[in-house]
Design a protein around this motif. Structure first.
Motif, PDB file in Angstrom:
ATOM      1  N   HIS A  16       0.854  -1.183   0.000  1.00 17.46           N
ATOM      2  CA  HIS A  16       0.000   0.000   0.000  1.00 17.46           C
ATOM      3  C   HIS A  16       0.895   1.239   0.000  1.00 17.46           C
ATOM      4  N   GLU A  17       0.833   2.011  -1.035  1.00 16.75           N
ATOM      5  CA  GLU A  17       1.690   3.189  -1.149  1.00 16.75           C
ATOM      6  C   GLU A  17       1.243   4.273  -0.180  1.00 16.75           C
ATOM      7  N   LEU A  18       2.236   5.008   0.346  1.00 22.46           N
ATOM      8  CA  LEU A  18       1.972   6.129   1.243  1.00 22.46           C
ATOM      9  C   LEU A  18       2.241   7.438   0.513  1.00 22.46           C
ATOM     10  N   PRO A  19       1.458   8.467   0.799  1.00 17.94           N
ATOM     11  CA  PRO A  19       1.750   9.780   0.215  1.00 17.94           C
ATOM     12  C   PRO A  19       3.079  10.317   0.727  1.00 17.94           C
ATOM     13  N   SER A  20       3.672  11.225  -0.008  1.00 15.50           N
ATOM     14  CA  SER A  20       4.885  11.883   0.429  1.00 15.50           C
ATOM     15  C   SER A  20       4.653  12.564   1.776  1.00 15.50           C
ATOM     16  N   GLY A  21       5.642  12.454   2.664  1.00 16.33           N
ATOM     17  CA  GLY A  21       5.525  13.076   3.980  1.00 16.33           C
ATOM     18  C   GLY A  21       4.866  12.212   5.019  1.00 16.33           C
ATOM     19  N   LYS A  22       4.509  10.978   4.676  1.00 14.20           N
ATOM     20  CA  LYS A  22       3.880  10.060   5.618  1.00 14.20           C
ATOM     21  C   LYS A  22       4.841   8.928   5.977  1.00 14.20           C
ATOM     22  N   LEU A  23       4.670   8.400   7.188  1.00 17.77           N
ATOM     23  CA  LEU A  23       5.395   7.222   7.643  1.00 17.77           C
ATOM     24  C   LEU A  23       4.385   6.163   8.071  1.00 17.77           C
ATOM     25  N   ALA A  24       4.803   4.915   8.009  1.00 21.60           N
ATOM     26  CA  ALA A  24       3.987   3.821   8.518  1.00 21.60           C
ATOM     27  C   ALA A  24       4.847   2.938   9.401  1.00 21.60           C
ATOM     28  N   ALA A  25       4.276   2.433  10.480  1.00 17.92           N
ATOM     29  CA  ALA A  25       5.009   1.574  11.404  1.00 17.92           C
ATOM     30  C   ALA A  25       4.112   0.418  11.825  1.00 17.92           C
ATOM     31  N   ILE A  26       4.727  -0.724  12.056  1.00 17.39           N
ATOM     32  CA  ILE A  26       4.017  -1.860  12.648  1.00 17.39           C
ATOM     33  C   ILE A  26       4.195  -1.772  14.159  1.00 17.39           C
ATOM     34  N   VAL A  27       3.094  -1.687  14.878  1.00 15.78           N
ATOM     35  CA  VAL A  27       3.092  -1.561  16.329  1.00 15.78           C
ATOM     36  C   VAL A  27       2.900  -2.944  16.942  1.00 15.78           C
ATOM     37  N   THR A  28       3.728  -3.269  17.936  1.00 17.44           N
ATOM     38  CA  THR A  28       3.569  -4.518  18.688  1.00 17.44           C
ATOM     39  C   THR A  28       3.190  -4.181  20.120  1.00 17.44           C
ATOM     40  N   TYR A  29       2.129  -4.805  20.613  1.00 10.27           N
ATOM     41  CA  TYR A  29       1.641  -4.603  21.974  1.00 10.27           C
ATOM     42  C   TYR A  29       2.081  -5.784  22.831  1.00 10.27           C
ATOM     43  N   LEU A  30       2.603  -5.476  24.034  1.00 14.22           N
ATOM     44  CA  LEU A  30       3.091  -6.518  24.934  1.00 14.22           C
ATOM     45  C   LEU A  30       2.561  -6.253  26.335  1.00 14.22           C
ATOM     46  N   GLU A  31       2.432  -7.334  27.137  1.00  7.06           N
ATOM     47  CA  GLU A  31       1.872  -7.189  28.473  1.00  7.06           C
ATOM     48  C   GLU A  31       2.422  -8.257  29.412  1.00  7.06           C
ATOM     49  N   MET A  32       2.227  -8.016  30.711  1.00 10.32           N
ATOM     50  CA  MET A  32       2.502  -9.011  31.741  1.00 10.32           C
ATOM     51  C   MET A  32       1.524  -8.788  32.884  1.00 10.32           C
ATOM     52  N   PHE A  33       1.329  -9.818  33.702  1.00 10.83           N
ATOM     53  CA  PHE A  33       0.348  -9.743  34.780  1.00 10.83           C
ATOM     54  C   PHE A  33       0.959  -9.976  36.158  1.00 10.83           C
ATOM     55  N   ALA A  34       2.245 -10.269  36.215  1.00 12.19           N
ATOM     56  CA  ALA A  34       2.941 -10.463  37.485  1.00 12.19           C
ATOM     57  C   ALA A  34       4.407 -10.104  37.284  1.00 12.19           C
ATOM     58  N   ARG A  35       5.046  -9.729  38.367  1.00  9.71           N
ATOM     59  CA  ARG A  35       6.457  -9.362  38.285  1.00  9.71           C
ATOM     60  C   ARG A  35       7.284 -10.618  37.966  1.00  9.71           C
TER      61      ARG A  35
END
Length: 206
Positions: free
Chosen positions: A17-36
């Motif tokens: 998917h082409e982006l217009p000039s002046g735009k950036l795209a990034a893949i975001v990764t979400y991470l979590e934990m529930f205890a230390r």
């Protein structure tokens, strides 16, 4: 920063998917934990200390934010108006720390407890002079200690492909578990934005 992946406006089809000039795209990764997780051994860090800033000066904060994040195109706090940024940084449920070496602030740690059910590692980063030698692990162990000193239910972070290539692996080794992925499209902050044209030379300006 968000607590969960934001739904895309419409499904993306496979392919390029082409982006217009002046735009950036990034893949975001979400991470979590529930205890230390079990603490990891940390090498000695001579001359390094963690400093809490309860009501940080905005100019000081933005200088440190830029120092730590400019190579990775951190820009959200550079756009933010003073009143909004001050309200966040002075909130009693937001904790801002610097990693200080020989009197100079070279690392940023920001913990956001405003939603105790979804506590965020909002910002975490080091100046390039501190990368290597276990300093990131040292800072993360402090982050985990401070996060789980409160009765939180979940600790989460998200990173993206504009960040250090080591970021996702580092968070996983620290005990976070990936749970989601998204694509973020944004204006390039170097194009008439808050960052200089020479920031993050590894990401070409188009």
């Amino acid at each position: 920063m968000t607590n969960a992946p934001s739904p895309l406006p419409s499904p993306l089809e496979d392919g390029i998917h082409e982006l217009p000039s002046g735009k950036l795209a990034a893949i975001v990764t979400y991470l979590e934990m529930f205890a230390r997780p079990t603490p990891r051994p940390v090498p000695e860090q001579p001359g390094l200390e963690l400093i809490r800033h309860k009501a940080p000066d905005l100019d000081w904060y933005r200088v440190l934010y830029r120092r730590v994040g400019e190579d990775w195109l951190w820009f959200s706090r550079m756009y933010m108006q003073d009143a909004k940024l001050s309200a966040i940084l002075t909130d009693p449920d937001v904790e801002v720390y610097s990693a200080r070496k020989d009197g100079v602030d070279l690392g940023l740690l920001e913990l956001d407890f405003r939603d105790p059910d979804n506590t965020e590692l909002a910002f975490f980063g080091l100046d390039t002079s501190l990368i290597g030698g276990g300093t990131g692990r040292w800072l993360m162990e402090h982050a985990l200690d401070k996060a789980f000193a409160r009765p939180i239910k979940r600790f989460f972070v998200h990173t993206c492909t504009l960040d250090s290539p080591q970021a996702v692996g580092f968070y996983i080794r620290s005990g976070f578990v990936p749970y989601g992925r998204a694509i973020e499209v944004m204006d390039d902050p170097r194009m008439n934005g808050p960052l200089s044209e020479t920031a993050a030379p590894q990401i070409p300006r188009i």
